[in-house]
Design a protein around this motif. Structure first.
Motif, PDB file in Angstrom:
ATOM      1  N   GLN A  36       0.819  -1.209   0.000  1.00 29.53           N
ATOM      2  CA  GLN A  36       0.000   0.000   0.000  1.00 29.53           C
ATOM      3  C   GLN A  36       0.856   1.263   0.000  1.00 29.53           C
ATOM      4  OE1 GLN A  36      -3.313   0.274  -0.523  1.00 29.53           O
ATOM      5  NE2 GLN A  36      -3.126  -1.942  -0.903  1.00 29.53           N
ATOM      6  N   LEU A  37       1.952   1.233   0.718  1.00 25.84           N
ATOM      7  CA  LEU A  37       2.882   2.360   0.674  1.00 25.84           C
ATOM      8  C   LEU A  37       3.352   2.614  -0.756  1.00 25.84           C
ATOM      9  CD1 LEU A  37       5.203   1.760   3.769  1.00 25.84           C
ATOM     10  CD2 LEU A  37       3.692   3.720   3.430  1.00 25.84           C
ATOM     11  N   SER A  38       3.684   1.543  -1.445  1.00 30.38           N
ATOM     12  CA  SER A  38       4.232   1.664  -2.797  1.00 30.38           C
ATOM     13  C   SER A  38       3.175   2.129  -3.788  1.00 30.38           C
ATOM     14  CB  SER A  38       4.833   0.330  -3.230  1.00 30.38           C
ATOM     15  OG  SER A  38       5.861  -0.064  -2.328  1.00 30.38           O
ATOM     16  N   LEU A  39       1.967   1.606  -3.663  1.00 26.81           N
ATOM     17  CA  LEU A  39       0.882   2.073  -4.522  1.00 26.81           C
ATOM     18  C   LEU A  39       0.597   3.550  -4.278  1.00 26.81           C
ATOM     19  CD1 LEU A  39      -1.537  -0.993  -4.322  1.00 26.81           C
ATOM     20  CD2 LEU A  39      -0.292  -0.206  -6.349  1.00 26.81           C
ATOM     21  N   GLY A  40       0.739   3.973  -3.025  1.00 27.25           N
ATOM     22  CA  GLY A  40       0.483   5.372  -2.700  1.00 27.25           C
ATOM     23  C   GLY A  40       1.487   6.331  -3.315  1.00 27.25           C
ATOM     24  N   VAL A  41       2.734   5.887  -3.439  1.00 23.96           N
ATOM     25  CA  VAL A  41       3.772   6.766  -3.974  1.00 23.96           C
ATOM     26  C   VAL A  41       3.914   6.628  -5.482  1.00 23.96           C
ATOM     27  CG1 VAL A  41       5.808   5.240  -3.832  1.00 23.96           C
ATOM     28  CG2 VAL A  41       6.061   7.685  -3.355  1.00 23.96           C
ATOM     29  N   GLU A  42       3.229   5.652  -6.084  1.00 24.68           N
ATOM     30  CA  GLU A  42       3.379   5.373  -7.511  1.00 24.68           C
ATOM     31  C   GLU A  42       3.168   6.595  -8.403  1.00 24.68           C
ATOM     32  OE1 GLU A  42       1.820   2.207 -10.938  1.00 24.68           O
ATOM     33  OE2 GLU A  42       0.609   2.579  -9.147  1.00 24.68           O
ATOM     34  N   PRO A  43       2.094   7.396  -8.220  1.00 25.30           N
ATOM     35  CA  PRO A  43       1.921   8.572  -9.092  1.00 25.30           C
ATOM     36  C   PRO A  43       3.107   9.532  -9.053  1.00 25.30           C
ATOM     37  CG  PRO A  43      -0.096   8.112  -7.881  1.00 25.30           C
ATOM     38  CD  PRO A  43       0.967   7.254  -7.277  1.00 25.30           C
ATOM     39  N   SER A  44       3.669   9.731  -7.872  1.00 26.00           N
ATOM     40  CA  SER A  44       4.832  10.622  -7.751  1.00 26.00           C
ATOM     41  C   SER A  44       6.042  10.031  -8.448  1.00 26.00           C
ATOM     42  CB  SER A  44       5.153  10.875  -6.274  1.00 26.00           C
ATOM     43  OG  SER A  44       4.111  11.573  -5.630  1.00 26.00           O
ATOM     44  N   VAL A  45       6.233   8.717  -8.312  1.00 23.46           N
ATOM     45  CA  VAL A  45       7.366   8.051  -8.964  1.00 23.46           C
ATOM     46  C   VAL A  45       7.282   8.226 -10.477  1.00 23.46           C
ATOM     47  CG1 VAL A  45       8.429   5.803  -9.435  1.00 23.46           C
ATOM     48  CG2 VAL A  45       7.738   6.400  -7.104  1.00 23.46           C
ATOM     49  N   ILE A  46       6.090   8.052 -11.027  1.00 24.30           N
ATOM     50  CA  ILE A  46       5.916   8.214 -12.473  1.00 24.30           C
ATOM     51  C   ILE A  46       6.169   9.663 -12.875  1.00 24.30           C
ATOM     52  CG2 ILE A  46       4.208   8.163 -14.330  1.00 24.30           C
ATOM     53  CD1 ILE A  46       3.008   5.679 -12.977  1.00 24.30           C
ATOM     54  N   GLU A  47       5.710  10.599 -12.082  1.00 25.72           N
ATOM     55  CA  GLU A  47       5.938  12.023 -12.388  1.00 25.72           C
ATOM     56  C   GLU A  47       7.423  12.361 -12.347  1.00 25.72           C
ATOM     57  OE1 GLU A  47       4.691  16.452 -10.639  1.00 25.72           O
ATOM     58  OE2 GLU A  47       3.727  14.641  -9.864  1.00 25.72           O
ATOM     59  N   TRP A  48       8.119  11.857 -11.322  1.00 28.71           N
ATOM     60  CA  TRP A  48       9.562  12.105 -11.240  1.00 28.71           C
ATOM     61  C   TRP A  48      10.273  11.488 -12.435  1.00 28.71           C
ATOM     62  CZ3 TRP A  48       9.167   9.902  -5.661  1.00 28.71           C
ATOM     63  CH2 TRP A  48       8.693  10.902  -4.795  1.00 28.71           C
ATOM     64  N   ARG A  49       9.874  10.278 -12.776  1.00 26.07           N
ATOM     65  CA  ARG A  49      10.532   9.605 -13.888  1.00 26.07           C
ATOM     66  C   ARG A  49      10.371  10.378 -15.183  1.00 26.07           C
ATOM     67  NH1 ARG A  49       8.969   6.474 -18.921  1.00 26.07           N
ATOM     68  NH2 ARG A  49      11.104   6.063 -19.621  1.00 26.07           N
ATOM     69  N   ARG A  50       9.193  10.882 -15.457  1.00 25.33           N
ATOM     70  CA  ARG A  50       8.962  11.628 -16.689  1.00 25.33           C
ATOM     71  C   ARG A  50       9.790  12.911 -16.732  1.00 25.33           C
ATOM     72  NH1 ARG A  50       2.337  11.011 -17.273  1.00 25.33           N
ATOM     73  NH2 ARG A  50       2.329   8.714 -17.292  1.00 25.33           N
ATOM     74  N   ASP A  51       9.872  13.575 -15.588  1.00 25.12           N
ATOM     75  CA  ASP A  51      10.683  14.792 -15.531  1.00 25.12           C
ATOM     76  C   ASP A  51      12.150  14.471 -15.790  1.00 25.12           C
ATOM     77  OD1 ASP A  51      11.249  17.666 -14.656  1.00 25.12           O
ATOM     78  OD2 ASP A  51      12.404  16.522 -13.180  1.00 25.12           O
ATOM     79  N   LEU A  52      12.665  13.441 -15.150  1.00 29.95           N
ATOM     80  CA  LEU A  52      14.061  13.056 -15.340  1.00 29.95           C
ATOM     81  C   LEU A  52      14.308  12.575 -16.765  1.00 29.95           C
ATOM     82  CD1 LEU A  52      14.488  11.131 -11.979  1.00 29.95           C
ATOM     83  CD2 LEU A  52      15.611  13.286 -12.562  1.00 29.95           C
ATOM     84  N   HIS A  53      13.335  11.864 -17.331  1.00 30.92           N
ATOM     85  CA  HIS A  53      13.491  11.373 -18.698  1.00 30.92           C
ATOM     86  C   HIS A  53      13.589  12.522 -19.691  1.00 30.92           C
ATOM     87  CE1 HIS A  53      13.244   8.194 -21.741  1.00 30.92           C
ATOM     88  NE2 HIS A  53      12.601   9.089 -22.467  1.00 30.92           N
ATOM     89  N   GLN A  54      12.855  13.564 -19.419  1.00 32.77           N
ATOM     90  CA  GLN A  54      12.844  14.716 -20.324  1.00 32.77           C
ATOM     91  C   GLN A  54      14.100  15.562 -20.183  1.00 32.77           C
ATOM     92  OE1 GLN A  54       9.212  16.924 -19.925  1.00 32.77           O
ATOM     93  NE2 GLN A  54       9.281  17.642 -22.041  1.00 32.77           N
ATOM     94  N   HIS A  55      14.828  15.384 -19.098  1.00 37.78           N
ATOM     95  CA  HIS A  55      16.026  16.199 -18.831  1.00 37.78           C
ATOM     96  C   HIS A  55      17.220  15.314 -18.480  1.00 37.78           C
ATOM     97  CE1 HIS A  55      12.555  18.883 -17.942  1.00 37.78           C
ATOM     98  NE2 HIS A  55      13.294  19.756 -18.607  1.00 37.78           N
ATOM     99  N   PRO A  56      17.639  14.428 -19.389  1.00 35.81           N
ATOM    100  CA  PRO A  56      18.776  13.541 -19.105  1.00 35.81           C
ATOM    101  C   PRO A  56      20.091  14.306 -19.138  1.00 35.81           C
ATOM    102  CG  PRO A  56      18.145  13.307 -21.390  1.00 35.81           C
ATOM    103  CD  PRO A  56      17.142  14.257 -20.768  1.00 35.81           C
ATOM    104  N   GLU A  57      21.070  13.783 -18.417  1.00 37.61           N
ATOM    105  CA  GLU A  57      22.402  14.406 -18.390  1.00 37.61           C
ATOM    106  C   GLU A  57      23.465  13.319 -18.469  1.00 37.61           C
ATOM    107  OE1 GLU A  57      21.939  18.208 -15.521  1.00 37.61           O
ATOM    108  OE2 GLU A  57      21.215  16.326 -14.665  1.00 37.61           O
ATOM    109  N   LEU A  58      24.563  13.644 -19.141  1.00 32.64           N
ATOM    110  CA  LEU A  58      25.644  12.684 -19.332  1.00 32.64           C
ATOM    111  C   LEU A  58      26.432  12.471 -18.041  1.00 32.64           C
ATOM    112  CD1 LEU A  58      26.965  13.827 -22.837  1.00 32.64           C
ATOM    113  CD2 LEU A  58      25.518  11.844 -22.331  1.00 32.64           C
TER     114      LEU A  58
END
Length: 436
Positions: A36-58
């Protein structure tokens, strides 16, 4: 590559992952509902991932990524140290009761790859790599690793009073290799004192892969990923006109014989029943005209092994083979070996202890033992210091054959985000179980 971004989780993922039982937690007497903890944080994890994906760094340039991580960890009230190994971020969570320190690791860097996946948050980033302007993409999924570990940190902060021990969160730069002339990655983090004050008793990490279906976990005890060493052999002869080869020493012919001779190291000289090994040449550079025999040829290649003693033996055999063949033809050969990552070894006892934890999360059918992987990972440096467990998480959605899906490092590498919650739950549960 045109794909609908919203990919529905298949029935077996929903049944085997999202709705799997919590029998392990019940058996262990845990009051922490990790699912339940993990399901609760899932939307934030996806949001963080999309932001990081859009701004990759070498590698060694993960400045924005580092800032995002640091701000999140500080918002959780954690003790944070930034700037280790250039851009790395480390945080310590102190549990409510005394106990051991464990570590969780995620790598941060992107690759010099131009994205070809049709996503609303596809990377448009560019940077300079080896003097060339290149696209930059999270083509190996490190954006998901960071987002998952950010979610795990948030989970564990919520239950810290119930933890018997402490957790070190390691956000590591430059897993893909530091730029030429620079140090970086896990090796530099350790060199700069990552474990100097207090060494964790065990460390966990994961890696997403397109080679398995969404939600499947791959875990192998013992050697799991190969060591990696690159080499350069400089073969020196004597320049002469192509019509009069007897007036010089031909380094091209000597190089050809060296390439053939090196193949016998694996096929005839080392015991491949003990562990597999690979020696491959990747480039041959020498000469400029059809009728000029050059002074020099350079050969470059890679060595992959699963045993540290065999690794050292092959290096010696490579240098000796090149030297002796060149001498037999009147040439000279100088072999330079750039030592790369060690063998990634999963601690056998730790795997035995934690395999039931992962099986309870995804189900027995979704936990497999993958074959040996000839790719390399610098998680291996941590596992040389303390018992380590490194597992793989499938991210190829239903309807796509994981056997032919675009691989990690491909410009078409695609992540089914429904797999991320599985990674969050797995790392969170491994930490909770370790600190009982």
């Amino acid at each position: 590559m045109n794909r609908s971004y919203m990919v529905k989780a298949s029935k077996w993922v929903l049944a085997g992952v999202i709705a799997s039982s919590s029998s392990f937690m019940a058996q262990a007497g845990s009051t922490i509902d990790v699912k339940q903890l993990s399901l609760g944080v899932e939307p934030s994890v996806i949001e963080w991932r999309r932001d990081l994906h859009q701004h990759p760094e070498l590698s060694n340039r993960e400045f924005r990524t580092s800032k995002v991580i640091k701000q999140h960890l500080e918002s959780l009230g954690l003790e944070v140290r930034a700037g280790i190994a250039h851009t790395g971020v480390v945080a310590i969570l102190k549990g409510g009761m005394p106990g051991p320190l464990i570590a969780l690791r995620a790598d941060m860097d992107g690759l010099p790859v131009t994205e070809e996946v049709d996503l609303p948050f596809a990377s448009k980033a560019t940077d300079t790599y080896r003097g060339q302007e290149v696209g930059v993409m999270h083509a190996c999924g490190h954006d998901t690793h960071v987002a998952i570990l950010m979610g795990v940190a948030q989970n564990l902060v919520k239950v810290k009073d119930q933890l018997k021990g402490d957790v070190m969160f390691i956000f590591q730069p430059a897993e893909e290799g530091a730029p030429a002339g620079e140090e970086g990655g896990a090796e530099l983090m350790l060199k700069e004192g990552l474990f100097a004050d207090r060494k964790p008793e065990k460390i966990f990490g994961l890696h997403v892969t397109s080679s398995m279906p969404t939600g499947m976990i791959g875990l192998r005890a013992g050697p799991a990923m190969a060591s990696e060493d690159s080499f350069t052999i400089k073969v020196s002869g004597k320049q002469t006109h192509g019509s009069r080869p007897w007036n010089g020493v031909d380094p091209i012919v000597a190089s050809a014989q060296i390439i053939n001779g090196v193949q016998t190291i694996i096929s005839r000289q080392v015991d491949v029943t003990a562990a597999p090994a690979v020696v491959s040449f990747g480039a041959i550079n020498g000469g400029i005209r059809s009728n000029i025999i050059p002074d020099e040829v350079k050969l470059i290649g890679t060595i992959r092994t699963f045993d540290q003693d065999m690794r050292a033996d092959i290096k010696l055999r490579l240098a000796n083979t090149a030297t002796m063949i060149a001498q037999s033809m009147g040439a000279t050969a100088t072999t330079l070996i750039d030592q790369g990552y060690p063998v990634t070894v999963n601690d056998v006892q730790l795997v035995a202890e934690m395999k039931p934890v992962l099986a309870d999360i995804v189900g027995e059918q979704m936990l497999i033992e993958p074959g040996l992987i000839t790719g390399a990972e610098d998680f291996s440096y941590y596992a040389l210091e303390t018992p380590g467990l490194f597992f793989f998480l499938g991210v190829t959605p239903a309807g796509i054959d994981h056997k032919t899906a675009a691989s990690n490092h491909s410009p078409r590498f695609y992540v089914d985000e429904s797999a991320l919650v599985v990674g969050v739950e797995a790392l969170t549960q491994l930490a909770v179980t370790s600190l009982k």
